[in-house]
Design a protein around this motif. Structure first.
Motif, PDB file in Angstrom:
ATOM      1  N   VAL A  91      12.528 -66.199  21.622  1.00  0.00           N
ATOM      2  CA  VAL A  91      13.270 -67.176  20.644  1.00  0.00           C
ATOM      3  C   VAL A  91      13.800 -68.103  21.349  1.00  0.00           C
ATOM      4  O   VAL A  91      13.919 -69.545  21.252  1.00  0.00           O
ATOM      5  N   ILE A  92      14.911 -67.864  22.137  1.00  0.00           N
ATOM      6  CA  ILE A  92      15.932 -68.809  22.728  1.00  0.00           C
ATOM      7  C   ILE A  92      15.286 -69.594  23.739  1.00  0.00           C
ATOM      8  O   ILE A  92      15.361 -70.803  24.009  1.00  0.00           O
ATOM      9  N   SER A  93      14.021 -69.075  24.397  1.00  0.00           N
ATOM     10  CA  SER A  93      13.381 -69.986  25.509  1.00  0.00           C
ATOM     11  C   SER A  93      12.749 -71.121  24.932  1.00  0.00           C
ATOM     12  O   SER A  93      11.992 -71.854  25.687  1.00  0.00           O
ATOM     13  N   ARG A  94      12.344 -70.817  23.513  1.00  0.00           N
ATOM     14  CA  ARG A  94      11.347 -71.929  22.931  1.00  0.00           C
ATOM     15  C   ARG A  94      12.697 -73.236  22.164  1.00  0.00           C
ATOM     16  O   ARG A  94      11.886 -74.232  21.923  1.00  0.00           O
ATOM     17  N   MET A  95      13.678 -72.732  22.160  1.00  0.00           N
ATOM     18  CA  MET A  95      14.684 -73.739  21.816  1.00  0.00           C
ATOM     19  C   MET A  95      15.745 -74.525  22.784  1.00  0.00           C
ATOM     20  O   MET A  95      16.143 -75.297  22.426  1.00  0.00           O
ATOM     21  N   CYS A  96      15.997 -73.696  23.931  1.00  0.00           N
ATOM     22  CA  CYS A  96      16.881 -74.094  25.193  1.00  0.00           C
ATOM     23  C   CYS A  96      15.826 -74.432  26.347  1.00  0.00           C
ATOM     24  O   CYS A  96      14.822 -73.907  26.383  1.00  0.00           O
ATOM     25  N   ASP A  97      16.548 -75.148  27.270  1.00  0.00           N
ATOM     26  CA  ASP A  97      15.747 -75.321  28.715  1.00  0.00           C
ATOM     27  C   ASP A  97      16.113 -74.454  29.733  1.00  0.00           C
ATOM     28  O   ASP A  97      15.446 -74.527  30.728  1.00  0.00           O
ATOM     29  N   MET A  98      17.135 -73.641  29.566  1.00  0.00           N
ATOM     30  CA  MET A  98      17.522 -72.887  30.715  1.00  0.00           C
ATOM     31  C   MET A  98      18.377 -71.807  29.949  1.00  0.00           C
ATOM     32  O   MET A  98      19.291 -72.085  28.966  1.00  0.00           O
ATOM     33  N   VAL A  99      18.386 -70.482  30.757  1.00  0.00           N
ATOM     34  CA  VAL A  99      19.392 -69.382  30.067  1.00  0.00           C
ATOM     35  C   VAL A  99      20.069 -68.818  31.292  1.00  0.00           C
ATOM     36  O   VAL A  99      19.514 -68.554  32.199  1.00  0.00           O
ATOM     37  N   MET A 100      21.312 -68.803  31.187  1.00  0.00           N
ATOM     38  CA  MET A 100      22.349 -68.018  31.966  1.00  0.00           C
ATOM     39  C   MET A 100      22.721 -66.768  31.192  1.00  0.00           C
ATOM     40  O   MET A 100      23.354 -66.839  29.994  1.00  0.00           O
ATOM     41  N   ILE A 101      22.655 -65.523  31.962  1.00  0.00           N
ATOM     42  CA  ILE A 101      23.044 -64.233  31.396  1.00  0.00           C
ATOM     43  C   ILE A 101      24.037 -63.581  32.315  1.00  0.00           C
ATOM     44  O   ILE A 101      23.812 -63.462  33.382  1.00  0.00           O
ATOM     45  N   ARG A 102      25.137 -63.131  31.743  1.00  0.00           N
ATOM     46  CA  ARG A 102      26.020 -62.320  32.266  1.00  0.00           C
ATOM     47  C   ARG A 102      26.107 -61.058  31.789  1.00  0.00           C
ATOM     48  O   ARG A 102      26.546 -60.909  30.563  1.00  0.00           O
ATOM     49  N   THR A 103      25.697 -60.135  32.512  1.00  0.00           N
ATOM     50  CA  THR A 103      25.459 -58.762  31.712  1.00  0.00           C
ATOM     51  C   THR A 103      25.687 -57.593  32.581  1.00  0.00           C
ATOM     52  O   THR A 103      25.925 -57.458  33.649  1.00  0.00           O
ATOM     53  N   PHE A 104      25.261 -56.331  32.282  1.00  0.00           N
ATOM     54  CA  PHE A 104      25.640 -55.056  32.771  1.00  0.00           C
ATOM     55  C   PHE A 104      24.453 -54.655  33.776  1.00  0.00           C
ATOM     56  O   PHE A 104      24.259 -55.039  34.785  1.00  0.00           O
ATOM     57  N   GLU A 105      23.307 -54.241  33.211  1.00  0.00           N
ATOM     58  CA  GLU A 105      22.041 -53.807  33.676  1.00  0.00           C
ATOM     59  C   GLU A 105      21.313 -54.841  34.299  1.00  0.00           C
ATOM     60  O   GLU A 105      20.996 -55.816  33.153  1.00  0.00           O
ATOM     61  N   HIS A 106      20.718 -54.786  35.542  1.00  0.00           N
ATOM     62  CA  HIS A 106      20.082 -55.733  35.974  1.00  0.00           C
ATOM     63  C   HIS A 106      18.696 -55.741  35.328  1.00  0.00           C
ATOM     64  O   HIS A 106      17.925 -56.767  35.551  1.00  0.00           O
ATOM     65  N   SER A 107      18.219 -54.507  35.048  1.00  0.00           N
ATOM     66  CA  SER A 107      16.929 -54.415  34.204  1.00  0.00           C
ATOM     67  C   SER A 107      17.023 -55.350  33.099  1.00  0.00           C
ATOM     68  O   SER A 107      15.534 -55.950  32.811  1.00  0.00           O
ATOM     69  N   MET A 108      17.890 -55.583  32.373  1.00  0.00           N
ATOM     70  CA  MET A 108      17.952 -56.226  31.123  1.00  0.00           C
ATOM     71  C   MET A 108      17.741 -57.688  31.544  1.00  0.00           C
ATOM     72  O   MET A 108      16.686 -58.298  30.828  1.00  0.00           O
ATOM     73  N   ILE A 109      18.084 -58.500  32.552  1.00  0.00           N
ATOM     74  CA  ILE A 109      17.964 -59.667  32.732  1.00  0.00           C
ATOM     75  C   ILE A 109      16.523 -60.058  33.205  1.00  0.00           C
ATOM     76  O   ILE A 109      15.881 -60.951  33.243  1.00  0.00           O
ATOM     77  N   GLU A 110      15.986 -58.861  34.171  1.00  0.00           N
ATOM     78  CA  GLU A 110      14.540 -59.058  34.456  1.00  0.00           C
ATOM     79  C   GLU A 110      13.649 -58.918  33.313  1.00  0.00           C
ATOM     80  O   GLU A 110      12.594 -59.699  33.447  1.00  0.00           O
ATOM     81  N   GLU A 111      14.005 -58.293  32.417  1.00  0.00           N
ATOM     82  CA  GLU A 111      13.032 -58.174  31.235  1.00  0.00           C
ATOM     83  C   GLU A 111      13.223 -59.473  30.355  1.00  0.00           C
ATOM     84  O   GLU A 111      12.362 -60.142  30.207  1.00  0.00           O
ATOM     85  N   PHE A 112      14.487 -60.013  30.261  1.00  0.00           N
ATOM     86  CA  PHE A 112      14.444 -61.381  29.704  1.00  0.00           C
ATOM     87  C   PHE A 112      13.822 -62.217  30.296  1.00  0.00           C
ATOM     88  O   PHE A 112      13.137 -63.248  29.677  1.00  0.00           O
ATOM     89  N   ALA A 113      13.842 -62.414  31.609  1.00  0.00           N
ATOM     90  CA  ALA A 113      13.114 -63.362  32.414  1.00  0.00           C
ATOM     91  C   ALA A 113      11.446 -63.199  32.270  1.00  0.00           C
ATOM     92  O   ALA A 113      10.612 -64.188  32.450  1.00  0.00           O
ATOM     93  N   LYS A 114      11.065 -62.039  32.332  1.00  0.00           N
ATOM     94  CA  LYS A 114       9.623 -61.763  32.045  1.00  0.00           C
ATOM     95  C   LYS A 114       8.844 -62.530  30.904  1.00  0.00           C
ATOM     96  O   LYS A 114       7.961 -62.912  30.985  1.00  0.00           O
ATOM     97  N   TYR A 115       9.768 -62.527  29.930  1.00  0.00           N
ATOM     98  CA  TYR A 115       9.319 -62.945  28.624  1.00  0.00           C
ATOM     99  C   TYR A 115       9.799 -64.438  28.190  1.00  0.00           C
ATOM    100  O   TYR A 115       9.465 -64.949  27.395  1.00  0.00           O
ATOM    101  N   SER A 116      10.667 -65.103  29.089  1.00  0.00           N
ATOM    102  CA  SER A 116      11.120 -66.250  29.013  1.00  0.00           C
ATOM    103  C   SER A 116      10.160 -67.419  29.413  1.00  0.00           C
ATOM    104  O   SER A 116       9.643 -67.354  30.431  1.00  0.00           O
ATOM    105  N   LYS A 117      10.525 -68.689  28.561  1.00  0.00           N
ATOM    106  CA  LYS A 117       9.554 -69.810  28.874  1.00  0.00           C
ATOM    107  C   LYS A 117      10.274 -70.820  29.771  1.00  0.00           C
ATOM    108  O   LYS A 117       9.640 -71.839  30.118  1.00  0.00           O
ATOM    109  N   VAL A 118      11.432 -70.421  30.179  1.00  0.00           N
ATOM    110  CA  VAL A 118      12.446 -71.437  30.854  1.00  0.00           C
ATOM    111  C   VAL A 118      13.029 -70.553  32.072  1.00  0.00           C
ATOM    112  O   VAL A 118      13.024 -69.417  31.810  1.00  0.00           O
TER     113      VAL A 118
END
Length: 307
Positions: A91-118
């Motif tokens: 959803v977010i990657s269809r509306m925004c041009d870039m995403v920055m994430i500050r989180t706990f588990e590194h696996s979360m950001i890896e999954e997010f990147a896998k499905y992100s278009k940006v």
């Protein structure tokens, strides 16, 4: 399209190119020149961990580049409240041009990147903090410390230590890490760093002796002993880290012109003494400012990779 999740995904040339771009943008800013490289672009900033420097630097950076930043906490979006990470990413990657994430588990950001278009940028995970290392090395360059560089890291074997390992392995300088027993760096990360270092010529040494690590170092750095999410361990960590404070006596072991770095926030009297922090305050707060400039270089670089 490239993501920025960890420095191990980037070559030496790419890392230096990003930092050089940040230095160029910083020079222009100091001369009153605002280049709007990201005009009309939007950065989504997802914060599962709060931060002073990360929010201010990314939000200010996007403004100075002509773009806009959206602050999104757990209270603002459905992530973590029932919606899968992959759906939020799509959803977010269809509306925004870039995403920055500050989180706990590194696996979360890896999954997010896998499905992100940006492009997705790691603003910090429990495993890595690569944007901080861009700022740190930018500071090293500005203070002319890159030649015969020997970095001593004293403290917890955490995300900062892992990121220093990747930077040293990629750029080929000497890194000495001293952690208390039981707080060593992740063995798999260390193994990866050793493998990369075979190509770059980096020298990586790990021990439980802070004095051995600091002796002759040109850059000394540390981090808080108890990171966010470890508050219940704080008292025990203070006991376990006895002897690991970077104070005046410790700094005397380093080279005479050595500089001290700290990613902040700093807890005076724990990982660093008031004396050392104040003596090196100009460097430390230049390092903090460089989060802004290094990240602008990163965002412009990532945007260019999209074509």
């Amino acid at each position: 399209m490239r993501h920025f999740l960890t420095l191990k995904d980037f070559s030496k040339e790419e890392i230096l190119e990003i930092i050089d771009l940040g230095l160029s943008i910083k020079k222009n800013l100091k001369n009153g020149i605002y280049n709007k490289e990201l005009e009309n672009k939007t950065l989504a900033m997802i914060f599962e961990k709060s931060s002073t420097r990360t929010r201010v630097s990314f939000e200010t950076g996007m403004f100075q580049l002509g773009g806009h930043a959206l602050f999104l906490s757990n209270r603002d979006i459905h992530l973590g409240r029932g919606e899968p990470v992959k759906d939020t990413a799509r959803v977010i990657s269809r509306m925004c041009d870039m995403v920055m994430i500050r989180t706990f588990e590194h696996s979360m950001i890896e999954e997010f990147a896998k499905y992100s278009k940006v492009p997705v940028v790691n603003g910090l995970t429990d495993s890595y903090h690569p944007v901080q290392l861009l700022a740190d090395y930018m500071t090293i360059l500005e203070y002319g410390m890159e030649k015969d560089l020997v970095v001593a890291y004293v403290g917890d074997g955490n995300n900062m230590t892992h990121s220093w390992l990747m930077l040293a392995a990629k750029l080929g300088f000497e890194l000495r890490i001293a952690t208390p027993k039981g707080y060593e760096v992740d063995s798999e990360v260390l193994k990866e760093a050793y493998e990369i270092a075979k190509e770059s010529g980096a020298v990586i040494k790990v021990s439980n002796d802070p004095k051995e690590a600091i002796t002759g170092a040109t850059v000394v750095t540390t981090d808080t002993w108890a990171s966010m999410g470890q508050e219940d361990e704080k008292e025990q960590r203070i006991k376990d880290f006895e002897g690991y404070i970077v104070d005046g006596l410790m700094m005397c072991l380093a080279k005479k012109d050595a500089i001290f770095l700290h990613c902040l926030p700093a807890y005076r009297g724990q990982e660093v003494s008031e004396e050392v922090l104040e003596e090196h305050s100009e460097v430390v707060f230049s390092e903090a400012e460089n989060r802004l400039h290094a990240q602008k270089g990163l965002m412009v670089w990532l945007d260019k990779q999209r074509g």
